[in-house]
Design an enzyme around this catalytic site. Sequence first.
Site, PDB file in Angstrom:
ATOM      1  CE  LYS A   1      -1.659   1.769   3.736  1.00 41.72           C
ATOM      2  NZ  LYS A   1      -1.197   2.410   5.008  1.00 41.72           N
TER       3      LYS A   1
ATOM      4  CD  GLU B   1      -1.236   3.405  14.226  1.00 41.85           C
ATOM      5  OE1 GLU B   1      -0.084   2.959  14.109  1.00 41.85           O
ATOM      6  OE2 GLU B   1      -1.803   4.048  13.329  1.00 41.85           O
TER       7      GLU B   1
ATOM      8  CG  HIS C   1      -4.998  -1.341   7.625  1.00 46.51           C
ATOM      9  ND1 HIS C   1      -4.463  -2.111   6.619  1.00 46.51           N
ATOM     10  CD2 HIS C   1      -4.012  -0.482   7.990  1.00 46.51           C
ATOM     11  CE1 HIS C   1      -3.214  -1.728   6.399  1.00 46.51           C
ATOM     12  NE2 HIS C   1      -2.918  -0.742   7.213  1.00 46.51           N
TER      13      HIS C   1
ATOM     14  CE  LYS D   1      -0.413   7.120  12.110  1.00 47.33           C
ATOM     15  NZ  LYS D   1       0.278   5.822  12.058  1.00 47.33           N
TER      16      LYS D   1
HETATM   17  C1  BG6 Z   1       0.105   1.088   8.170  1.00 49.43           C
HETATM   18  C2  BG6 Z   1      -0.044   2.575   8.282  1.00 49.43           C
HETATM   19  O1  BG6 Z   1      -0.571   0.603   7.045  1.00 49.43           O
HETATM   20  O2  BG6 Z   1      -0.440   0.473   9.334  1.00 49.43           O
HETATM   21  C3  BG6 Z   1       0.629   3.102   9.542  1.00 49.43           C
HETATM   22  O3  BG6 Z   1       0.525   3.202   7.138  1.00 49.43           O
HETATM   23  C4  BG6 Z   1       0.105   2.367  10.748  1.00 49.43           C
HETATM   24  O4  BG6 Z   1       0.397   4.501   9.684  1.00 49.43           O
HETATM   25  C5  BG6 Z   1       0.196   0.860  10.545  1.00 49.43           C
HETATM   26  O5  BG6 Z   1       0.904   2.757  11.855  1.00 49.43           O
HETATM   27  C6  BG6 Z   1      -0.490   0.128  11.672  1.00 49.43           C
HETATM   28  O6  BG6 Z   1      -0.232  -1.240  11.554  1.00 49.43           O
HETATM   29  P1  BG6 Z   1      -0.235  -2.165  12.831  1.00 49.43           P
HETATM   30  O7  BG6 Z   1       0.014  -3.536  12.297  1.00 49.43           O
HETATM   31  O8  BG6 Z   1       0.845  -1.677  13.744  1.00 49.43           O
HETATM   32  O9  BG6 Z   1      -1.596  -2.006  13.444  1.00 49.43           O
END
Ligand code: BG6
Length: 513
Positions: free
Chosen positions: A172, A240, A264, A364
């Site tokens: 992506k 996050e 996602h 975030k």
């Molecule tokens: C990525 C995003 O696709 O997924 C990031 O670009 C994000 O910004 C990340 O931090 C989160 O992935 P995970 O697996 O840590 O939940």
Amino acid sequence: MTPDSHSQPVFDLGARLSRTPPPAAIVIFGASGDLARRKLLPALYSLALQQLLAPEMTIIGVAQRELTDEQFHEQMRQAIVTHGSQASVDDDIWEGFSRRLRYLSADFSDPTTYERIRDTLIALPHAHHQFGNRLFYLATAPKFFPIIAEGLGDAGLAEEAPNAFSRIVIEKPFGNDLESSRALNRRLGAVFQETQTFRIDHYLGKETVQNLLVLRFANAIFEPIWNRRYVDHVQITVAEDLGMENRGAYYDQSGALRDIVQNHIFQVLSLIAMEPPARFDSRSVHDEKVKVLRAIPAITAEDASDSAVRGQYRSGFIAGEPVLGYREETGVPEGSNTETFVAMRLTVENWRWAGTPFYLRTGKRLPRRTTEVAVQFKPAPHLPFAHTVAETTAPNLLILRIQPDEGASLRFSAKVPGPRVDIRDVSMDFQYGNAFLTPSAEAYERLLLDALLGDSTLFARWDEVERGWEIVDELLSLWATTAIPAANYAAGAWGPKEADALVRRDGREWRRL
Ligand code: BG6
């Protein structure tokens, strides 16, 4: 122990994992970059350790940086130690692994690069190149995706020899909006067929995301109540605590809606809301997922502010430590209005879900990293317990914890011990860590293996990606026409107050996490 006579194989997830893919050459573009170091090489090494990579497998790293094979080996060994799941590198396994690891310094825009790659592939010792299987992994900046695909096509590397495969794996972001994703897909599609194209959404590689399917379709008790009659609403949270981590310049062009919701969250939503597929194969699963996305009505200008809230963090505290505001992060332009938080209310207008809200939120610099799906059921229609404190009980809630603390729990009401019928909420809990002794595989291990096996079930099909962009694009253009800035929230808070208003308007609350 004899197997339960009622048990029957429902999914072949385990069986597939135990299969070893055929020998192939894996060509990683962007091999000196972050993704290759943090995820791809550690995942490939871990597959080798589990003896899931054929001994003849060759890995060719391609990147612009000038490196010798030896320097590349050293960097990758270091990356595996730092980012891999194993505490150290096994010398014997590494010996075999590194012998099959090569490096090619090249300019992606130069057509001769692809001729060199072709020559390298042809020159591999026969044992390393049999069957002519190739997997091209594009771990580069997105602007190179079509250039690399076309370069491979011009060099004849997209063609599949009889009984051999040539596949392309794309990271992506798949485009930056509907138009650019369509343009990218057209250019890729002119070289590689859809069956050769594997679009990564690493969420689909997470064990707990795959478990959503197993929970729904390998158990008989959930499906009858998995609908508008019993479900009050669903909340999907991807929170996050991290900020920009030096990705400010990229992120500012993206924002939370493109970065997390379009891919996602929509993937998780479609797994939660889809109809049972007749078979657990790629086509059947994708067909059902895309129907969910198509059943989400367009967000109109009239309901835009009731359906979505965007926010941006200002300075604040995470785990007691002061952190910068988004606009002070490196790479972020001063007056940026990019959203670092989104909350949305969507519906899936079909017989199963009509009228049931799906609340989505991601951001975030929220208080902690947690991803979960919460399915809130309707209250019991009648409580026959007179003179009790039953009014204080909450309706049943099924929580599917994707990360961290992977597992699931079900909240229900129970009688408090004692002479009266007092009722309290209790919860039944399943934790991956306790129930299974084997740790979950890294998402990239599973996805690389599936790409080598040619199984695209856990990758995003083009029509899903396109529909995701259609939904997101409508909202982006509505936002673009309003002068209202993203609502701000202090780093370390659960988003702006407008996000609370979005659910309260429906008489509901976000879960406190
Ligand atoms: C990525 C995003 O696709 O997924 C990031 O670009 C994000 O910004 C990340 O931090 C989160 O992935 P995970 O697996 O840590 O939940």
